[in-house]
Design a protein around this motif. Structure first.
Motif, PDB file in Angstrom:
ATOM      1  N   ARG A 185       0.931  -1.507  -0.023  1.00 29.56           N
ATOM      2  CA  ARG A 185       0.067  -0.129   0.151  1.00 29.56           C
ATOM      3  C   ARG A 185       0.500   1.392  -0.155  1.00 29.56           C
ATOM      4  O   ARG A 185       0.493   2.087  -0.516  1.00 29.56           O
ATOM      5  CB  ARG A 185      -0.846  -0.176   1.305  1.00 29.56           C
ATOM      6  N   VAL A 186       2.117   1.251   0.731  1.00 29.67           N
ATOM      7  CA  VAL A 186       2.547   2.473   0.823  1.00 29.67           C
ATOM      8  C   VAL A 186       3.984   2.323  -0.658  1.00 29.67           C
ATOM      9  O   VAL A 186       3.353   4.232  -1.409  1.00 29.67           O
ATOM     10  CB  VAL A 186       4.210   1.790   1.807  1.00 29.67           C
ATOM     11  N   SER A 187       4.184   1.934  -1.390  1.00 33.44           N
ATOM     12  CA  SER A 187       4.130   1.359  -2.328  1.00 33.44           C
ATOM     13  C   SER A 187       3.643   2.235  -3.233  1.00 33.44           C
ATOM     14  O   SER A 187       3.482   3.232  -4.404  1.00 33.44           O
ATOM     15  CB  SER A 187       4.581   0.217  -3.182  1.00 33.44           C
ATOM     16  N   LEU A 188       1.787   1.265  -3.179  1.00 33.35           N
ATOM     17  CA  LEU A 188       1.146   2.115  -4.403  1.00 33.35           C
ATOM     18  C   LEU A 188       0.810   3.467  -4.106  1.00 33.35           C
ATOM     19  O   LEU A 188       0.105   4.265  -5.213  1.00 33.35           O
ATOM     20  CB  LEU A 188       0.074   1.204  -3.762  1.00 33.35           C
ATOM     21  N   GLY A 189       0.276   3.764  -3.199  1.00 32.46           N
ATOM     22  CA  GLY A 189       0.300   4.884  -2.663  1.00 32.46           C
ATOM     23  C   GLY A 189       1.103   5.880  -3.032  1.00 32.46           C
ATOM     24  O   GLY A 189       1.022   6.767  -3.896  1.00 32.46           O
ATOM     25  N   ALA A 190       2.415   5.874  -3.358  1.00 34.62           N
ATOM     26  CA  ALA A 190       3.479   6.817  -3.494  1.00 34.62           C
ATOM     27  C   ALA A 190       3.238   6.983  -5.223  1.00 34.62           C
ATOM     28  O   ALA A 190       3.693   7.733  -5.462  1.00 34.62           O
ATOM     29  CB  ALA A 190       4.647   5.673  -2.987  1.00 34.62           C
ATOM     30  N   TRP A 191       3.337   5.989  -5.793  1.00 34.25           N
ATOM     31  CA  TRP A 191       3.720   5.460  -6.747  1.00 34.25           C
ATOM     32  C   TRP A 191       1.973   6.479  -7.436  1.00 34.25           C
ATOM     33  O   TRP A 191       2.220   7.771  -9.058  1.00 34.25           O
ATOM     34  CB  TRP A 191       3.267   4.690  -7.737  1.00 34.25           C
ATOM     35  N   ALA A 192       1.019   6.459  -6.617  1.00 32.56           N
ATOM     36  CA  ALA A 192      -0.289   7.605  -7.708  1.00 32.56           C
ATOM     37  C   ALA A 192       0.624   9.203  -6.729  1.00 32.56           C
ATOM     38  O   ALA A 192      -0.086   9.726  -7.776  1.00 32.56           O
ATOM     39  CB  ALA A 192      -1.143   7.056  -6.560  1.00 32.56           C
ATOM     40  N   VAL A 193       0.798   9.253  -5.561  1.00 31.81           N
ATOM     41  CA  VAL A 193       1.218  10.308  -5.346  1.00 31.81           C
ATOM     42  C   VAL A 193       2.268  11.268  -6.594  1.00 31.81           C
ATOM     43  O   VAL A 193       1.499  12.350  -6.531  1.00 31.81           O
ATOM     44  CB  VAL A 193       1.605  10.965  -4.031  1.00 31.81           C
ATOM     45  N   ALA A 194       3.483  10.528  -6.562  1.00 26.62           N
ATOM     46  CA  ALA A 194       4.181  10.945  -7.543  1.00 26.62           C
ATOM     47  C   ALA A 194       3.924  11.120  -9.598  1.00 26.62           C
ATOM     48  O   ALA A 194       3.342  12.453  -9.917  1.00 26.62           O
ATOM     49  CB  ALA A 194       5.031  10.010  -8.220  1.00 26.62           C
TER      50      ALA A 194
END
Length: 296
Positions: A185-194
């Protein structure tokens, strides 16, 4: 003096946009320890969605759709590609992002073709005059928007559960996972925010005084890469400082290009990379990057 002040203000504005892009590099690196070379395609995707939709639904809804679209593309890349290779060497994952970038850029450039697309922004070619200094309204809007978004992100990063989870994952992924942090979830959120930040940056890279969105717009994301590197790939503060340094350097070098003719043509495009190399020679981890310690 007036010319210098105008170039400096334009450099700060442009640098704040580069800081948004560099922040995307940093967010993904902190969450996954992977350098994302597909960031240029996320930027182009967000700008393309905004450009295609603004005539039908208006500028602000189109911009929201562009941000959401880039965020979805980023999340899809993480979920469909990067997650399948989790546990692989980080250099291998970086190469995977290059492949993803080539695929996305190829499709987007095919759609754009030779056209120059406008994003329908409300500022147009209006300028603001302060004394003898003239600056485009788009530059002012770029600085204010970037400052707001970066401030919001830093507050979220510092005070929310997602921010704590990201900081924990950056410090020690295995320990964070044992403490209940869901790294996926952390990785998914990071890619989405970026991706969302890249879409906003795409807007301000394609409005006046530039003609609009075109196939080469994605190259602008590469100028933010030196900003992330010289600031430190694991430092959010470094992304801000690095972006400003790159923007000011590019603006001054371009503005005084005639005086720097002995350095050759196109020094404005080359200057950010020269600054990056100069900084890395002194501080290999970047201005704010964490130095790696090794026991010998």
């Amino acid at each position: 003096m007036t010319t210098f002040a105008e170039l400096l203000l334009n450099g700060i504005s442009l640098g704040s946009v580069y800081a948004l892009i560099a922040l995307g590099f940093v967010i993904i690196f902190r969450a996954t320890e992977v350098v994302n070379f597909a960031h240029a395609s996320l930027l182009l995707a967000g700008g393309y969605v905004t450009a295609v939709l603004h005539d039908d639904i208006g500028f602000w809804p189109a911009l929201a759709a562009g941000i959401a679209g880039a965020a979805l593309v980023g999340a899809a890349v993480e979920f469909l590609v990067m997650r399948r290779h989790r546990g692989s060497d980080h250099s291998v994952l970086a190469i995977v992002t290059i492949g993803v970038d080539i695929l996305l850029i190829t499709e987007l450039t095919r759609r754009i073709g030779t056209d120059v697309l406008t994003l329908g922004d409300p500022w147009g070619d209006a300028v603001v005059t302060i004394g003898t200094i003239t600056i485009a309204q788009t530059r002012i809007a770029a600085f204010l928007a970037a400052a707001l978004l970066i401030t919001v992100f830093l507050l979220v990063f510092r005070f929310t559960a997602w921010g704590v989870a990201m900081r924990a994952a950056a410090e020690s992924p295995s320990t964070a996972a044992l403490m209940g942090v869901r790294l996926g979830r952390v990785s998914l959120g990071a890619w989405a925010v970026a991706g969302g930040l890249a879409a906003v940056a795409a807007l301000f890279l394609t409005v006046f005084p530039t003609p609009g969105l075109e196939r080469s717009t994605s190259v602008a994301a590469l100028k933010a890469f030196p900003a992330a590197i010289l600031g430190g790939l694991d430092s959010t503060t470094g992304a801000l400082v690095g972006g400003l340094l790159v923007g000011i350097t590019e603006s001054l070098a371009t503005g005084y290009q005639s005086d720097l003719a002995f350095l050759g043509r196109g020094i404005g495009d080359l200057a950010p990379y020269l600054v990056m190399v100069a900084v890395l020679l002194i501080r290999p981890a970047g201005l704010f990057g964490t130095k790696e310690l090794a026991r010998v």
